[in-house]
Design an enzyme around this catalytic site. Structure first.
Site, PDB file in Angstrom:
ATOM      1  N   GLY A   1       0.588  -1.174   0.418  1.00 60.79           N
ATOM      2  CA  GLY A   1      -0.416   0.268  -0.033  1.00 60.79           C
ATOM      3  C   GLY A   1       0.956   1.403   0.240  1.00 60.79           C
ATOM      4  N   HIS A   2       2.422   1.286  -0.279  1.00 61.36           N
ATOM      5  CA  HIS A   2       2.999   1.931  -0.864  1.00 61.36           C
ATOM      6  C   HIS A   2       3.219   2.098  -1.885  1.00 61.36           C
ATOM      7  CE1 HIS A   2       5.169  -0.700   2.042  1.00 61.36           C
ATOM      8  NE2 HIS A   2       6.009   0.020   1.303  1.00 61.36           N
ATOM      9  N   ALA A   3       3.893   3.452  -1.832  1.00 62.96           N
ATOM     10  CA  ALA A   3       5.325   3.170  -2.974  1.00 62.96           C
ATOM     11  C   ALA A   3       6.277   3.343  -2.843  1.00 62.96           C
ATOM     12  CB  ALA A   3       4.791   4.620  -3.415  1.00 62.96           C
TER      13      ALA A   3
END
Length: 87
Positions: free
Chosen positions: A50-52
């Site tokens: 859920g993160h880049a």
């Protein structure tokens, strides 16, 4: 990284009556490997990440079972089912 750069990479392997041995090294991965993460015992339908990682090349292999990757490059979204340990 733009979604157009996402690609399937075959994992070199040999199979005989003892099982399958897969090897990722040198030229089989199109970038230098700096770190290896692996997950296991993740409950079904659990979201991870859920993160880049905008400046990172990554190789994802599902060794057992399957996972769905949802990738977003800031403009477009694409989903991939990763369910073959040889790809």
């Amino acid at each position: 990284m733009a979604l157009r750069n996402v690609q399937w990479i075959p994992v070199p392997h040999r199979t005989d009556d003892r099982g399958t041995l897969a090897v990722l090294e040198g030229a089989s991965v199109p970038f230098d490997v700096k770190r290896v993460f692996f997950m296991h015992s993740v409950p079904a339908r659990t979201e991870r990440g859920g993160h880049a990682h905008p400046h990172t090349d990554q190789l994802v292999v599902s060794v057992a079972g399957s996972l769905r990757l949802e990738l977003y490059d800031g403009a477009d979204t694409s989903e991939y089912l990763v369910d073959d340990p040889h790809m």
